[in-house]
Design a protein around this motif. Structure first.
Motif, short mmCIF file in Angstrom:
data_model
loop_
_atom_site.label_atom_id
_atom_site.label_comp_id
_atom_site.label_asym_id
_atom_site.label_seq_id
_atom_site.Cartn_x
_atom_site.Cartn_y
_atom_site.Cartn_z
N VAL A 173 0.87 -1.18 0.00
CA VAL A 173 0.00 0.00 0.00
C VAL A 173 0.91 1.22 0.00
N GLU A 174 0.42 2.30 -0.64
CA GLU A 174 1.26 3.49 -0.77
C GLU A 174 0.40 4.74 -0.79
N GLY A 175 0.89 5.80 -0.16
CA GLY A 175 0.26 7.11 -0.21
C GLY A 175 1.24 8.14 -0.74
N GLN A 176 0.72 9.08 -1.54
CA GLN A 176 1.54 10.17 -2.06
C GLN A 176 0.81 11.49 -1.88
N VAL A 177 1.58 12.53 -1.57
CA VAL A 177 1.07 13.90 -1.49
C VAL A 177 2.06 14.79 -2.23
N ARG A 178 1.54 15.66 -3.13
CA ARG A 178 2.41 16.52 -3.92
C ARG A 178 1.95 17.97 -3.82
N SER A 179 2.92 18.87 -4.00
CA SER A 179 2.61 20.29 -3.96
C SER A 179 3.33 21.01 -5.09
N LEU A 180 2.74 22.14 -5.54
CA LEU A 180 3.34 22.93 -6.61
C LEU A 180 4.40 23.88 -6.08
N GLY A 181 4.29 24.30 -4.79
CA GLY A 181 5.30 25.09 -4.13
C GLY A 181 6.10 24.21 -3.18
N TYR A 182 7.14 24.79 -2.56
CA TYR A 182 7.96 24.02 -1.65
C TYR A 182 7.21 23.80 -0.35
N TYR A 183 6.55 22.63 -0.25
CA TYR A 183 5.68 22.27 0.86
C TYR A 183 4.60 23.34 1.08
N ASN A 184 4.08 23.78 -0.04
CA ASN A 184 2.96 24.72 -0.05
C ASN A 184 2.20 24.51 -1.37
N GLN A 185 0.93 24.92 -1.39
CA GLN A 185 0.07 24.71 -2.56
C GLN A 185 -0.07 23.21 -2.87
N PHE A 186 -0.43 22.44 -1.86
CA PHE A 186 -0.65 21.01 -2.07
C PHE A 186 -1.86 20.83 -2.99
N HIS A 187 -1.64 20.08 -4.07
CA HIS A 187 -2.65 20.01 -5.13
C HIS A 187 -3.01 18.58 -5.54
N TYR A 188 -2.36 17.58 -4.94
CA TYR A 188 -2.53 16.22 -5.43
C TYR A 188 -2.31 15.21 -4.31
N HIS A 189 -3.14 14.17 -4.29
CA HIS A 189 -2.85 13.03 -3.41
C HIS A 189 -3.36 11.75 -4.07
N GLU A 190 -2.73 10.67 -3.71
CA GLU A 190 -3.15 9.35 -4.22
C GLU A 190 -2.94 8.30 -3.14
N VAL A 191 -3.79 7.27 -3.21
CA VAL A 191 -3.65 6.09 -2.36
C VAL A 191 -3.83 4.88 -3.27
N LYS A 192 -2.88 3.96 -3.22
CA LYS A 192 -2.95 2.80 -4.10
C LYS A 192 -2.41 1.56 -3.40
N GLY A 193 -2.68 0.42 -4.00
CA GLY A 193 -2.19 -0.83 -3.47
C GLY A 193 -2.13 -1.86 -4.57
N GLY A 194 -1.50 -3.00 -4.27
CA GLY A 194 -1.40 -4.02 -5.30
C GLY A 194 -0.74 -5.28 -4.79
N ILE A 195 -0.68 -6.28 -5.66
CA ILE A 195 -0.09 -7.58 -5.37
C ILE A 195 0.96 -7.88 -6.42
N THR A 196 2.11 -8.39 -5.97
CA THR A 196 3.22 -8.71 -6.86
C THR A 196 3.54 -10.20 -6.81
N TYR A 197 3.79 -10.78 -7.98
CA TYR A 197 4.30 -12.14 -8.07
C TYR A 197 5.71 -12.08 -8.65
N GLN A 198 6.67 -12.63 -7.91
CA GLN A 198 8.08 -12.61 -8.32
C GLN A 198 8.42 -13.92 -9.00
N PHE A 199 8.48 -13.91 -10.33
CA PHE A 199 8.80 -15.13 -11.05
C PHE A 199 10.24 -15.56 -10.80
N SER A 200 11.15 -14.58 -10.73
CA SER A 200 12.56 -14.83 -10.48
C SER A 200 13.17 -13.52 -10.01
N THR A 201 14.47 -13.52 -9.73
CA THR A 201 15.12 -12.27 -9.34
C THR A 201 15.13 -11.26 -10.47
#
Length: 242
Positions: free
Chosen positions: A49-77
């Protein structure tokens, strides 16, 4: 090696050409913040699971967020497959999460990662296909990212907890004009121990004829946590996120 060199220089040329365009330049440095948790069930199966927060200024003007998740299968290295989904929201300019929301999106995506050792470099090819359900309609998108990573240790150390890396990613669609976006990243990371990794770097983004997630230069800060089952698993790549 010749094939890799051709791909490498092709992506560099695309990045230089895209970033040379200034008609969509935005002043200032934005922030791009990522927190990722991965659970490794076996040497083959893992989830995140992962969360992201982004801003157009330096830690100001926050304009975007996302939350996502997923499943991975590792066939090999050298080869893995991930299926994921998430919520992605872009707000109006001029404030912190200022409404109205410009774009509300639910996204499914599938990706393949191929790891290719090449001498002292670890080369990663990431192919991702996205199905984007937005408030302005449905869109497909296709992404390819080439990443180069070199691990570094301090004098006298047998382990190499630090690494430097860069990647370049192209975004394409199935609609004219087909080319949508280019991202270039250069940065470094510190593998604090087996389960905690800190990464930081600079992203330069070029958007072509799109209005979502506007911006050009970002400071990225990322913190990753691995949670392992009792079964011992080999180390995975540090990168899952955008």
């Amino acid at each position: 090696m010749k094939k890799f060199s051709a791909i490498f220089w092709l992506l560099i040329a695309a990045s230089i050409q895209a970033n040379a365009q200034t008609n969509r330049d935005f002043a200032g440095l934005g922030s791009w913040n990522i927190f990722n948790i991965r659970y490794e069930k076996t040497k083959y199966w893992s989830g995140f699971v992962e969360g992201q927060v982004r801003s157009l200024g330096y830690y100001n003007q926050f304009h975007y967020h996302e939350v996502k998740g997923g499943i991975t299968y590792q066939f090999s290295t050298a080869f893995s497959f991930t299926a994921g989904f998430g919520s992605y929201n872009t707000y109006s300019q001029g404030g912190n999460f200022k409404k109205p929301i410009q774009r509300e999106e639910f996204r499914n995506w599938q990706q393949f990662i191929i790891n290719q050792p090449e001498g002292w470099l670890r080369i990663e090819h990431r192919y991702r296909v996205e199905q984007r359900f937005t408030n302005v309609g449905f869109r497909n998108r296709f992404r390819y990212r080439l990443q180069l990573l070199k691990q570094i240790g301090l004098p006298g150390q047998t382990e190499k907890p630090f690494f430097i890396y860069f990647w370049n990613e192209l975004f394409l669609t199935d609609r004219a004009t087909y080319f949508e976006r280019n991202r270039f990243f250069i940065g470094m990371g510190w593998k604090i121990n087996r389960d905690f990794t800190f990464q930081t770097g600079w992203i330069r983004q070029f958007d072509y004829n799109i209005s979502d997630e506007i911006g050009k230069n970002f400071l990225q800060v990322s913190f990753s946590v691995n949670i392992r089952s009792k079964t011992e698993n080999p180390d995975r790549s540090n990168q899952i996120s955008d």
